[in-house]
Design a protein around this motif. Structure first.
Motif, mmCIF file in Angstrom:
data_model
loop_
_atom_site.group_PDB
_atom_site.id
_atom_site.type_symbol
_atom_site.label_atom_id
_atom_site.label_comp_id
_atom_site.label_asym_id
_atom_site.label_seq_id
_atom_site.Cartn_x
_atom_site.Cartn_y
_atom_site.Cartn_z
ATOM 1 N N LEU A 238 0.800 -1.224 0.000
ATOM 2 C CA LEU A 238 0.000 0.000 0.000
ATOM 3 C C LEU A 238 0.833 1.274 0.000
ATOM 4 O O LEU A 238 0.348 2.319 -0.425
ATOM 5 C CB LEU A 238 -0.944 -0.013 1.212
ATOM 6 N N CYS A 239 2.053 1.209 0.484
ATOM 7 C CA CYS A 239 2.949 2.379 0.505
ATOM 8 C C CYS A 239 4.257 1.968 -0.170
ATOM 9 O O CYS A 239 5.312 1.935 0.448
ATOM 10 C CB CYS A 239 3.209 2.845 1.924
ATOM 11 N N ALA A 240 4.184 1.654 -1.461
ATOM 12 C CA ALA A 240 5.299 1.017 -2.160
ATOM 13 C C ALA A 240 6.499 1.919 -2.342
ATOM 14 O O ALA A 240 7.633 1.439 -2.441
ATOM 15 C CB ALA A 240 4.827 0.494 -3.521
ATOM 16 N N PHE A 260 0.290 -5.934 -5.948
ATOM 17 C CA PHE A 260 -0.195 -4.642 -6.414
ATOM 18 C C PHE A 260 0.603 -3.575 -5.661
ATOM 19 O O PHE A 260 0.502 -3.466 -4.440
ATOM 20 C CB PHE A 260 -1.688 -4.489 -6.147
ATOM 21 N N ALA A 261 1.403 -2.819 -6.394
ATOM 22 C CA ALA A 261 2.259 -1.794 -5.784
ATOM 23 C C ALA A 261 1.607 -0.432 -5.971
ATOM 24 O O ALA A 261 1.384 0.015 -7.105
ATOM 25 C CB ALA A 261 3.644 -1.807 -6.418
ATOM 26 N N TYR A 262 1.323 0.210 -4.846
ATOM 27 C CA TYR A 262 0.612 1.495 -4.890
ATOM 28 C C TYR A 262 1.297 2.483 -3.954
ATOM 29 O O TYR A 262 1.814 2.117 -2.898
ATOM 30 C CB TYR A 262 -0.848 1.315 -4.455
ATOM 31 N N ASP A 263 1.279 3.741 -4.343
ATOM 32 C CA ASP A 263 1.717 4.809 -3.447
ATOM 33 C C ASP A 263 0.930 6.069 -3.795
ATOM 34 O O ASP A 263 0.657 6.336 -4.971
ATOM 35 C CB ASP A 263 3.223 5.082 -3.572
ATOM 36 N N SER A 264 0.576 6.824 -2.789
ATOM 37 C CA SER A 264 -0.215 8.035 -3.013
ATOM 38 C C SER A 264 0.594 9.155 -3.642
ATOM 39 O O SER A 264 0.032 10.134 -4.135
ATOM 40 C CB SER A 264 -0.813 8.531 -1.683
ATOM 41 N N LEU A 342 -3.696 2.179 8.483
ATOM 42 C CA LEU A 342 -4.109 0.891 9.027
ATOM 43 C C LEU A 342 -5.613 0.676 8.821
ATOM 44 O O LEU A 342 -6.057 -0.410 8.415
ATOM 45 C CB LEU A 342 -3.754 0.800 10.508
ATOM 46 N N ALA A 343 -6.375 1.717 9.083
ATOM 47 C CA ALA A 343 -7.816 1.610 8.893
ATOM 48 C C ALA A 343 -8.165 1.392 7.430
ATOM 49 O O ALA A 343 -9.083 0.623 7.104
ATOM 50 C CB ALA A 343 -8.511 2.865 9.421
ATOM 51 N N GLU A 344 -7.443 2.042 6.556
ATOM 52 C CA GLU A 344 -7.663 1.879 5.119
ATOM 53 C C GLU A 344 -7.212 0.504 4.651
ATOM 54 O O GLU A 344 -7.914 -0.182 3.895
ATOM 55 C CB GLU A 344 -6.902 2.967 4.357
ATOM 56 N N GLY A 345 -6.041 0.072 5.083
ATOM 57 C CA GLY A 345 -5.475 -1.180 4.597
ATOM 58 C C GLY A 345 -6.318 -2.396 4.920
ATOM 59 O O GLY A 345 -6.429 -3.323 4.099
#
Length: 430
Positions: A238-240, A260-264, A342-345
């Motif tokens: 989630l925070c790649a 799945f590699a994601y970063d905001s 954490l709540a999102e993940g």
């Protein structure tokens, strides 16, 4: 350049850092551009002086009764680099590039000892306001932990097992005298040198260009392995960021399954594409930060890995300037961000899936406290016992002290010879 000139340059760089409030790396780069006569060895030595001064800034300043760049650099030369102050003073004479000679008081102080009533935060070389947090995290060992965090770090590499084995990497880098890491079975390390020793530039090596290895601290390798990824599963990073842990997880999964590699932050994510190609990784799908980029993954993921944004207190050996810039306000900001992540993940997990929380922090506010708050807000989740996984992953029991009261694993320079890291793996209810 001779040592006196290097000392003067280090004093100038530290002065630039303090007056212009910019990162050490930028100040060192600016000095190098303005002084192109300096060779690579000079630049490395000056950088070492600057970073060593910041690593032990509190204790050096206390001994010298002065926290000026000059006092710090002179203290490093004598206390850390083993220079004889009288001989060093003699070398200043007649050298146009040398600092001013030691004063009588400086000569007396630089060879002295800290008093028995020196505060703990000074002995530990940490900001005073963080002492209660560190004592809560490490108990009676908190000063020793701080002292270890004020040392120089090794240069660690992770063998990319999709393309090579550690033996090949060791052979490729033999000129740098590498050795296997003590815990990670795929790690290779070059211990830190002293004084003006240069860190090897391994990114020009054939092995790096061919994707045989990545630069990655052994601590990061350890928590990547303890994330527990297995071939064939669906995993969300989630925070790649630049992809360091995605690459390690892909190798653990033997290119099977899907990451799945994601970063905001699009800029942080940008380097991942070239790194995936160089490493021969085929099971990573990069999700750019677009609206609803992850909407199709809700409730479908076996393992969500959150390498959370944090204070970076675990990397103080590498970035000691950040130690003295950290504030209560920044810590509170990071804690709020971590809680939201954490709540999102957890939304993406299948029933019985695993939520893996990682920081490069040594502060309980970002580690055990964060997990306790999450578990209180999400009944049914439970932290997994990681000690059996440590035994199976590394073929040895976990060192004493790494298991935390909150069910996590904490790595530190003193405990594991690594940067500071924290990991907790929480299993979702069925």
């Amino acid at each position: 350049m001779r040592l006196p000139g290097r000392l003067s340059a280090a004093i100038a760089v530290l002065t630039d850092v303090e007056t212009r409030k910019r990162p050490v790396s930028e100040a060192l780069k600016a000095w190098g551009i303005a002084n192109r006569f300096a060779g690579a060895g000079d630049r490395a030595a000056i950088g070492n002086l600057v970073y060593d001064a910041l690593r032990r800034r509190a204790s050096h300043a206390a001994l010298m009764a002065d926290d000026s760049p000059r006092a710090l650099v002179l203290a490093v030369a004598v206390r850390d680099w083993g220079q004889d102050p009288a001989a060093l003073n003699d070398s200043f004479a007649g050298d146009d590039h040398a600092p001013e000679p030691f004063t009588t008081e400086e000569l007396a102080r630089v060879v002295g000892q800290l008093s028995d009533d020196t505060p703990g935060h000074v002995l530990a070389d940490v900001p005073q306001w963080l002492a209660p947090s560190l004592e809560r995290a490490f108990g009676d060992n908190w000063i020793a932990e701080g002292e270890a965090m004020a040392g120089r770090p090794s240069l660690d590499l992770r063998t990319n097992t999709l393309k090579a084995q550690p033996e090949r990497v060791l052979k490729s880098l033999a000129r740098f005298d590498p050795v296997p890491t003590a815990i990670s079975p795929v790690g290779v390390t070059m211990p830190a040198g002293s004084g003006d020793a240069r860190t090897p530039n391994v990114t020009t090596d054939e092995g790096y260009l061919k994707g045989w290895f990545e630069v990655q601290d052994q601590g990061s390798q350890i928590v990547s392995a303890l994330a527990g990824a297995t071939p064939g599963e669906q995993l969300l990073d989630l925070c790649a960021g630049a992809g360091g842990k995605s690459l390690a997880l892909a190798a653990t999964m033997a290119n099977k399954g899907q990451i799945f590699a994601y970063d905001s932050d699009r800029n942080r994510l940008a380097p991942i594409y070239d790194r995936l190609k160089r490493n021969g990784v085929r099971n990573v799908q990069v999700r750019a930060p677009l609206p609803d980029a992850l909407a199709d993954l809700v409730g479908k993921i076996d393992r969500v890995v959150i390498d959370a944004p944090c204070t970076g207190t675990g990397t103080w050996r590498r970035r000691p300037d950040t130690k003295w810039k950290l504030s209560p306000e920044l810590l509170a900001q990071r804690v709020a961000e971590q809680s939201a992540l954490l709540a999102e993940g957890q939304r993406f997990l299948k029933p019985g899936g695993t939520l893996v929380y990682i920081t490069c922090s040594i502060l309980p506010e970002e580690n055990d406290d964060q997990i306790a708050a999450f578990l209180a807000a999400h009944p049914g989740f439970a932290s997994r016992d990681l000690l059996p996984l440590w035994q199976s992953a590394f073929g040895q029991p976990a060192p004493a002290g790494v298991a935390t009261a909150g069910g996590g694993i904490a790595l530190t320079p003193r405990l594991t010879g690594t940067d500071g890291f924290y990991l907790n793996a929480m299993v979702a209810p069925q």
